[in-house]
Write an enzyme that holds these catalytic residues in place. Sequence first.
Site, PDB file in Angstrom:
ATOM      1  N   SER A   1       0.671  -1.185   0.105  1.00  0.00           N
ATOM      2  CA  SER A   1      -0.115  -0.167  -0.035  1.00  0.00           C
ATOM      3  C   SER A   1       0.759   1.090  -0.086  1.00  0.00           C
ATOM      4  CB  SER A   1      -1.068  -0.096   1.124  1.00  0.00           C
ATOM      5  OG  SER A   1      -2.117  -0.759   0.980  1.00  0.00           O
TER       6      SER A   1
ATOM      7  N   LYS B   1       0.146   3.765  -2.744  1.00  0.00           N
ATOM      8  CA  LYS B   1      -1.228   4.513  -2.488  1.00  0.00           C
ATOM      9  C   LYS B   1      -0.608   5.988  -2.449  1.00  0.00           C
ATOM     10  CE  LYS B   1      -4.671   1.584  -0.301  1.00  0.00           C
ATOM     11  NZ  LYS B   1      -4.154   0.497  -0.298  1.00  0.00           N
TER      12      LYS B   1
ATOM     13  N   SER C   1      -6.117   3.210   4.598  1.00  0.00           N
ATOM     14  CA  SER C   1      -5.474   2.361   3.437  1.00  0.00           C
ATOM     15  C   SER C   1      -6.509   1.650   2.763  1.00  0.00           C
ATOM     16  CB  SER C   1      -4.312   1.574   3.931  1.00  0.00           C
ATOM     17  OG  SER C   1      -3.375   1.077   2.704  1.00  0.00           O
TER      18      SER C   1
END
Length: 374
Positions: free
Chosen positions: A80, A83, A135
């Site tokens: 993640s 992101k 997340s």
Amino acid sequence: PPSPVDSSEEPPPGEPSPAPPPVPDTPAGGERMDECGPVLPAGAPQPPEGLTAASWLVHDLDTGEVVAAHHPHGRYRPASLVKTLLALVTLDGLRADEIVVPTEEDANQECTCVGIVAGAEYTVDQLLHALLMRSGNDVAHALATALGGVKLTVRQMNELAIELGATDTHVATPSGLDGPGMMTSAYDMSVIFNHAMRQPRYAEAVATKEIMFPGGPGEEDFPVRNDNRLWGSYPGFLGGKTGFTDDARHTYAGAAERDGTRLAVVLLRAEQRPVRVAEQARQLFDYGFTLATGEGTDAVGTVTTEPSTPEPSDAAAGAADDGTGAGDGAVAAAGTGEQDPFGTTGWIVTLVVTVLVIAGLFVAHRRGLLRRPE
């Protein structure tokens, strides 16, 4: 990166796996950034015991100086942490007050999820906070849809990575879920995180501890809390991003300030045992501040976000049709124009064949005339 443990990186039927980004002749960040073990200043103490990350890097957010690192250009999966690239593309492409209405596909993504509701209305600012604090993979997909679709968004994320000089990075999904060719390095994520922390809206979002998030039509709002364990436990903590997948293992990026010095820590492919990843980050912050404020300690490299336009290679060309559009973006960012897929050679061959066919028809016609009965 190491081989995947599941089928998450298998390309769709009929599509090849993307080739990895080429390895540059000169490592980004300085000569010592090509070392594969600890990269430490002369005379520096050894890093903390118990670090499980395969790759890590500590750098000064303001000067870009790399304080210490381990295997900085080793290529691993970001989970993640990717992101952050999605957030940067979102900041550039969508207004904070713009309304996003998620689809069923957005809401039904593989979790971790925030819990968005298909058909409900959310502002981009609400989704951006939920993306970075919790997340949410559902939020990541919703933002990608709002930006024009997953394929276009992934392409833009790859283009931005190359623009920033993060040339170890290949994005396959907007959320960080593993996909064909997904990779980055501790150096690249440091470059990306450094650039993101210079964007006020990103820095504010990762520094937010809790928000009330819309619950959907007829439902009450609910709290979304920052999942970074250093909140409230590490003095001067500025925020960051965590990640995990089965293939990537645990990943981490964070920033902290002490006596006017701001450091960032990035860890890739870490394990929670014998020391939790948040504790490993804490130890690296302490270690980094000791080195950064010590007398006569020289930097071992530099994190820089100067634009990078490497020459296209066979590997880059091989990534150009990976099903995500990411390779197309990489080639375009490298300064190549749109190419005719048929190619110059193909047109020449076609012209020659056409001429031969016409000549053959002409000869056949002449023979027919000669053989025609009176």
